[in-house]
Design an enzyme around this catalytic site. Structure first.
Site, PDB file in Angstrom:
ATOM      1  N   HIS A  61       0.838  -1.195   0.000  1.00 22.84           N
ATOM      2  CA  HIS A  61       0.000   0.000   0.000  1.00 22.84           C
ATOM      3  C   HIS A  61       0.874   1.246   0.000  1.00 22.84           C
ATOM      4  O   HIS A  61       1.899   1.308   0.677  1.00 22.84           O
ATOM      5  CB  HIS A  61      -0.959  -0.002   1.188  1.00 22.84           C
ATOM      6  CG  HIS A  61      -0.293  -0.317   2.488  1.00 22.84           C
ATOM      7  ND1 HIS A  61       0.097   0.656   3.370  1.00 22.84           N
ATOM      8  CD2 HIS A  61       0.079  -1.497   3.037  1.00 22.84           C
ATOM      9  CE1 HIS A  61       0.668   0.097   4.421  1.00 22.84           C
ATOM     10  NE2 HIS A  61       0.682  -1.212   4.238  1.00 22.84           N
ATOM     11  N   ILE A  62       0.451   2.203  -0.798  1.00 23.09           N
ATOM     12  CA  ILE A  62       1.168   3.475  -0.912  1.00 23.09           C
ATOM     13  C   ILE A  62       0.154   4.607  -0.976  1.00 23.09           C
ATOM     14  O   ILE A  62      -1.035   4.371  -1.163  1.00 23.09           O
ATOM     15  CB  ILE A  62       2.081   3.506  -2.165  1.00 23.09           C
ATOM     16  CG1 ILE A  62       1.251   3.344  -3.446  1.00 23.09           C
ATOM     17  CG2 ILE A  62       3.164   2.436  -2.067  1.00 23.09           C
ATOM     18  CD1 ILE A  62       2.043   3.579  -4.730  1.00 23.09           C
TER      19      ILE A  62
END
Length: 166
Positions: free
Chosen positions: A66-67
């Site tokens: 996740h970013i």
């Protein structure tokens, strides 16, 4: 956070015999670039940075990298199904063959955490994971996810049902 709003059939890829985690990230980044107009290079760099902080494997062959990015307004997800698992340095030592990339707006931390929690809850369902592993194309994988989400909608008690059962 409604996962249905984060996904589309176009956001799935099936990778036959992937060579490395980096190669999977590259392919997910290229897919995400098409759908978000965020440079695949930027996405890839951020994925690699995030993974260096610690493995995004959550166990049982699943990873949720996740970013955040300031070019999107709401969380969006991309899923890769791998024909063979890859080493993600998972705490349970299982190879990862299901990857859900989550990209969330940089300026809304709570939305990011809610989306991450929703995806995590969904991908901890053994029946769903088993069905996803049986898929051999993106269309069937999307159908499995959609069916699972629809079942959650119809089997989850409403707050009113909970208050009247006391």
């Amino acid at each position: 956070m409604d996962i249905k709003e984060m996904l589309s059939e176009n956001y799935f890829i099936f990778l036959d015999s992937p060579s490395s985690k980096k190669r999977v990230f590259e392919q997910l980044s290229q897919l995400a670039e098409i759908e978000t107009n965020i440079s695949s290079r930027v996405i890839l760099e951020n994925l690699i940075k995030r993974e260096k902080l610690g493995s995004t494997a959550v166990g049982k062959g699943v990873a949720i990298p996740h970013i955040t990015n300031d070019d999107i307004e709401k969380p969006i997800g991309f899923m890769a199904l791998l024909s063979t698992g890859l080493d993600f340095n998972a705490t349970d030592n299982q190879l990862v063959d299901i990857i859900f990339l989550l990209i969330a707006p940089i300026n809304n931390g709570s939305q990011h955490l809610q989306a991450l929690a929703s995806v995590s809850r969904l991908l901890k369902k053994p029946k769903l994971i088993s069905k996803l592993r049986g898929c051999n194309n993106t269309k069937s994988a999307f159908a499995v996810i959609t069916q699972s989400l629809n079942c959650l909608l119809y089997t989850s008690p409403s707050p009113r049902d909970l208050s009247t059962s006391r």
